[in-house]
Design an enzyme around this catalytic site. Structure first.
Site, PDB file in Angstrom:
ATOM      1  N   GLY A   1      64.463  97.919  43.160  1.00  0.00           N
ATOM      2  CA  GLY A   1      63.537  97.660  44.262  1.00  0.00           C
ATOM      3  C   GLY A   1      63.327  98.819  45.204  1.00  0.00           C
ATOM      4  O   GLY A   1      62.669  98.668  46.233  1.00  0.00           O
TER       5      GLY A   1
ATOM      6  N   GLU B   1      69.717  99.279  39.385  1.00  0.00           N
ATOM      7  CA  GLU B   1      68.660  98.960  38.414  1.00  0.00           C
ATOM      8  C   GLU B   1      67.303  99.480  38.878  1.00  0.00           C
ATOM      9  O   GLU B   1      66.361  98.703  39.060  1.00  0.00           O
ATOM     10  CB  GLU B   1      68.572  97.443  38.233  1.00  0.00           C
ATOM     11  CG  GLU B   1      69.864  96.767  37.837  1.00  0.00           C
ATOM     12  CD  GLU B   1      69.736  95.240  37.798  1.00  0.00           C
ATOM     13  OE1 GLU B   1      68.697  94.691  38.226  1.00  0.00           O
ATOM     14  OE2 GLU B   1      70.697  94.598  37.349  1.00  0.00           O
ATOM     15  N   PRO B   2      67.157 100.783  39.087  1.00  0.00           N
ATOM     16  CA  PRO B   2      65.858 101.263  39.556  1.00  0.00           C
ATOM     17  C   PRO B   2      64.808 101.228  38.446  1.00  0.00           C
ATOM     18  O   PRO B   2      65.123 101.490  37.284  1.00  0.00           O
ATOM     19  CB  PRO B   2      66.148 102.721  39.937  1.00  0.00           C
ATOM     20  CG  PRO B   2      67.282 103.123  39.062  1.00  0.00           C
ATOM     21  CD  PRO B   2      68.111 101.876  38.838  1.00  0.00           C
ATOM     22  N   GLY B   3      63.605 100.874  38.801  1.00  0.00           N
ATOM     23  CA  GLY B   3      62.497 100.900  37.843  1.00  0.00           C
ATOM     24  C   GLY B   3      61.382 101.780  38.394  1.00  0.00           C
ATOM     25  O   GLY B   3      61.232 102.938  38.024  1.00  0.00           O
ATOM     26  N   ARG B   4      60.659 101.206  39.354  1.00  0.00           N
ATOM     27  CA  ARG B   4      59.518 101.894  39.963  1.00  0.00           C
ATOM     28  C   ARG B   4      59.874 103.294  40.471  1.00  0.00           C
ATOM     29  O   ARG B   4      59.115 104.241  40.301  1.00  0.00           O
ATOM     30  CB  ARG B   4      59.039 101.028  41.136  1.00  0.00           C
ATOM     31  CG  ARG B   4      57.835 101.523  41.869  1.00  0.00           C
ATOM     32  CD  ARG B   4      57.701 100.765  43.207  1.00  0.00           C
ATOM     33  NE  ARG B   4      57.883  99.339  43.048  1.00  0.00           N
ATOM     34  CZ  ARG B   4      56.901  98.485  42.791  1.00  0.00           C
ATOM     35  NH1 ARG B   4      55.671  98.929  42.686  1.00  0.00           N
ATOM     36  NH2 ARG B   4      57.154  97.201  42.662  1.00  0.00           N
TER      37      ARG B   4
ATOM     38  N   ARG C   1      47.859  95.771  39.126  1.00  0.00           N
ATOM     39  CA  ARG C   1      48.515  95.745  40.436  1.00  0.00           C
ATOM     40  C   ARG C   1      47.545  95.563  41.612  1.00  0.00           C
ATOM     41  O   ARG C   1      47.844  94.789  42.523  1.00  0.00           O
ATOM     42  CB  ARG C   1      49.370  96.996  40.635  1.00  0.00           C
ATOM     43  CG  ARG C   1      50.705  96.969  39.884  1.00  0.00           C
ATOM     44  CD  ARG C   1      51.555  98.197  40.187  1.00  0.00           C
ATOM     45  NE  ARG C   1      51.244  98.815  41.438  1.00  0.00           N
ATOM     46  CZ  ARG C   1      51.705  98.428  42.626  1.00  0.00           C
ATOM     47  NH1 ARG C   1      52.562  97.446  42.701  1.00  0.00           N
ATOM     48  NH2 ARG C   1      51.327  99.037  43.715  1.00  0.00           N
TER      49      ARG C   1
ATOM     50  N   TYR D   1      48.720  92.065  43.233  1.00  0.00           N
ATOM     51  CA  TYR D   1      49.588  92.169  44.423  1.00  0.00           C
ATOM     52  C   TYR D   1      48.890  92.833  45.593  1.00  0.00           C
ATOM     53  O   TYR D   1      49.560  93.183  46.569  1.00  0.00           O
ATOM     54  CB  TYR D   1      50.760  93.116  44.157  1.00  0.00           C
ATOM     55  CG  TYR D   1      51.705  92.836  43.031  1.00  0.00           C
ATOM     56  CD1 TYR D   1      52.456  91.672  42.986  1.00  0.00           C
ATOM     57  CD2 TYR D   1      51.924  93.809  42.049  1.00  0.00           C
ATOM     58  CE1 TYR D   1      53.382  91.486  41.959  1.00  0.00           C
ATOM     59  CE2 TYR D   1      52.848  93.622  41.040  1.00  0.00           C
ATOM     60  CZ  TYR D   1      53.570  92.447  41.002  1.00  0.00           C
ATOM     61  OH  TYR D   1      54.499  92.274  40.014  1.00  0.00           O
TER      62      TYR D   1
ATOM     63  N   CYS E   1      34.903  90.690  33.383  1.00  0.00           N
ATOM     64  CA  CYS E   1      34.104  89.661  34.041  1.00  0.00           C
ATOM     65  C   CYS E   1      34.950  88.893  35.041  1.00  0.00           C
ATOM     66  O   CYS E   1      35.271  87.716  34.836  1.00  0.00           O
ATOM     67  CB  CYS E   1      33.517  88.725  33.002  1.00  0.00           C
ATOM     68  SG  CYS E   1      32.273  89.569  32.049  1.00  0.00           S
TER      69      CYS E   1
ATOM     70  N   TYR F   1      54.806  99.436  36.286  1.00  0.00           N
ATOM     71  CA  TYR F   1      54.014  98.204  36.319  1.00  0.00           C
ATOM     72  C   TYR F   1      52.532  98.498  36.090  1.00  0.00           C
ATOM     73  O   TYR F   1      51.667  97.826  36.637  1.00  0.00           O
ATOM     74  CB  TYR F   1      54.266  97.415  37.624  1.00  0.00           C
ATOM     75  CG  TYR F   1      55.745  97.203  37.857  1.00  0.00           C
ATOM     76  CD1 TYR F   1      56.451  96.305  37.070  1.00  0.00           C
ATOM     77  CD2 TYR F   1      56.456  97.954  38.793  1.00  0.00           C
ATOM     78  CE1 TYR F   1      57.818  96.146  37.228  1.00  0.00           C
ATOM     79  CE2 TYR F   1      57.822  97.800  38.954  1.00  0.00           C
ATOM     80  CZ  TYR F   1      58.495  96.892  38.166  1.00  0.00           C
ATOM     81  OH  TYR F   1      59.838  96.736  38.316  1.00  0.00           O
TER      82      TYR F   1
HETATM   83  C1  LIG Z   1      66.526  92.008  38.440  1.00  0.00           C
HETATM   84  C2  LIG Z   1      65.657  93.190  38.669  1.00  0.00           C
HETATM   85  N1  LIG Z   1      66.225  94.413  38.678  1.00  0.00           N
HETATM   86  C3  LIG Z   1      65.484  95.531  38.876  1.00  0.00           C
HETATM   87  C4  LIG Z   1      64.123  95.444  39.079  1.00  0.00           C
HETATM   88  C5  LIG Z   1      63.360  96.723  39.268  1.00  0.00           C
HETATM   89  O1  LIG Z   1      62.689  96.781  40.465  1.00  0.00           O
HETATM   90  P1  LIG Z   1      61.939  98.123  40.882  1.00  0.00           P
HETATM   91  O2  LIG Z   1      61.056  98.496  39.767  1.00  0.00           O
HETATM   92  O3  LIG Z   1      61.191  97.755  42.096  1.00  0.00           O
HETATM   93  O4  LIG Z   1      63.013  99.140  41.121  1.00  0.00           O
HETATM   94  C6  LIG Z   1      63.490  94.203  39.111  1.00  0.00           C
HETATM   95  C7  LIG Z   1      62.045  94.095  39.346  1.00  0.00           C
HETATM   96  O5  LIG Z   1      61.428  93.112  39.382  1.00  0.00           O
HETATM   97  C8  LIG Z   1      64.282  93.048  38.882  1.00  0.00           C
HETATM   98  O6  LIG Z   1      63.723  91.830  38.867  1.00  0.00           O
END
Ligand SMILES: Cc1ncc(COP(=O)(O)O)c(C=O)c1O
Length: 421
Positions: A234, A268-271, A306, A310, A337, A366
């Site tokens: 997050g 758990e970084p993603g974004r 997105r 959102y 459409c 995303y």
């Molecule tokens: C359980 C969990 N971990 C990690 C993430 C990654 O979040 P972000 O991409 O914002 O770092 C998410 C995103 O929805 C999540 O649900």
């Protein structure tokens, strides 16, 4: 620089010419820099960087992350398959999600993942039953919902407060660990919390951390020894020159607290790993003046949802600015459409002409992973830039791809319930 956008060392216009549009372009060096920044920030503690595959699961990206020692945070059998195929070791994978099915549990148990992040009592009971049937031990953490409402840009990206479907209320979590302690096929390994997405302030993390550490110490006194704390993801990035989360400052606050508690750490970084490493190249088809000015491009909500899902903001710019144009507030819209099919609304933009290329920024996370085939659109190609080297990492879908699975179904060899791993 010289009025022409470059990705890494490559002209964006050349990429569009070579692979067509809409086209996702990822700068892999930027992604690797971000991973190294995370590794440095958390160097003071035994940690696992479990990259959140949902943000962008492209195999070539996952392979590069695996080579840097990353694990994975997954949310489905499909993401487990991707992560394993990319060479991420099973023992570096954590599995979140409120609706894990039995076949998903079987698959993950057989692979031997690091831990299930369990989100309800029902799920823990099912996990126990499945593990017993297989004669395996399921390692797990309870995903705690600490009831922290963190400010996120949209209500859909807040997950750590009581009104969402995620996690187990803090006050109920200890009971799940006590129940599991009596089951031979369950092994409590850690505790997990994930409070939302696009969070730019460290404070909610620290509030959640303290709540979770209190739970860990209660469990310790009862003889439930946990070895790690998973802080989730997050970590917010900047889409519009606004603030981003200072990961180093967060780590400085988190690491000593977790170390003091004798735990290792999972993040758990993603974004924050892939978000600003991606752009979407899209070509202008028409400029339509109908009260408002609509810049109609060949990429839409099926490629990047997105903005409409959102209210996500993405900067949009002309790829070639050598010829000046007049600035106007425009809507940049796609061909689908739906009134909700837009990439930007009421946005000041140097109004391009048909045929020009636009770049939509900060779409590495995303973006493609939420793309769909709505309106029977073929999902776009993805390419990766590494300095001045370019690789196609997913080809554009074909018309045949669109109908695959709808014809010649007799004796296709897949059970009617779907594939079972
Ligand atoms: C359980 C969990 N971990 C990690 C993430 C990654 O979040 P972000 O991409 O914002 O770092 C998410 C995103 O929805 C999540 O649900």
């Amino acid at each position: 620089m010289d009025g022409e956008l470059r990705c890494g060392g490559v002209r964006a216009a050349d990429l569009a010419e070579r692979f067509g549009t809409p086209l996702y372009v990822y700068d892999i060096r930027r992604i690797e820099d971000r991973i190294q920044a995370f590794q440095k920030a958390f160097a003071g503690i035994d940690h696992l960087l479990a990259y959140s595959v949902k943000a962008n699961g492209n195999l070539s990206i996952l392979r590069r992350l695996a080579a840097l020692g990353c694990g994975a945070d997954i949310t489905s059998a499909g993401e487990l398959y991707r992560a394993r195929k990319a060479g991420i070791p099973a023992e570096h994978i954590v599995f979140a999600g409120v609706g894990k099915t039995e076949p998903e549990m079987v698959y993950a148990l057989r692979e031997g993942i690091y831990a299930f992040n369990v989100e309800s009592a029902g799920e823990l009971e099912r996990l126990d039953a499945v593990a017993s049937r297989l004669g395996l031990r399921a390692r797990f953490a309870v995903r705690v919902n600490p009831d922290v409402l963190s400010p996120t840009p949209h209500e859909y990206t807040a997950t750590g407060h009581a009104a969402t479907k995620f996690g187990v209320p803090l006050e109920d979590a200890a009971e799940l660990y006590r129940w599991a302690a009596r089951r031979r096929n369950l092994e409590a390994r850690g505790v997990d919390v994930h409070i939302g997405s696009q969070i730019v302030d460290p404070e909610p993390y620290l509030t959640a951390l303290e709540a979770v550490l209190r739970l860990v110490s209660v469990l310790r006194t009862e003889g439930v020894p946990l070895s790690y704390l998973d802080l989730g993801g997050g970590y917010g990035i900047s889409y519009d020159a606004g603030p981003e989360l200072n990961v180093e400052a967060l780590a400085q606050a988190v690491v000593p607290r977790v170390r003091e508690a004798g735990l290792s750490l999972v993040v758990e970084p993603g974004r924050s790993v892939v978000g600003d490493a991606g752009i979407l190249l899209t070509r202008v088809e028409y400029v339509k003046r109908a009260g408002k000015t609509f810049v109609i491009v060949d990429g839409g909500m099926s490629d990047l949802i997105r903005p409409s899902h959102y209210g996500g903001y993405h900067a949009v710019e002309r790829v070639d600015t050598r010829i000046p144009r007049r600035t106007e507030a425009v809507d940049v819209v796609g061909p689908l459409c739906e009134t909700g099919d837009f990439l930007a609304r009421d946005r000041p933009l140097d109004v391009p002409e048909a045929g020009e290329l636009l770049a939509v920024r900060t779409v590495g996370a995303y973006g493609f992973s939420m793309a769909s085939n709505y309106n029977a659109r073929r999902r776009p190609a993805e390419c990766m830039v590494d300095g001045d080297r370019v690789t196609l990492v997913r080809r554009r879908e074909t018309l045949d791809d669109l109908v695959r699975g709808e014809e010649n179904l007799d004796g296709a060899g897949v059970s009617e319930a779907g594939e079972d791993r």
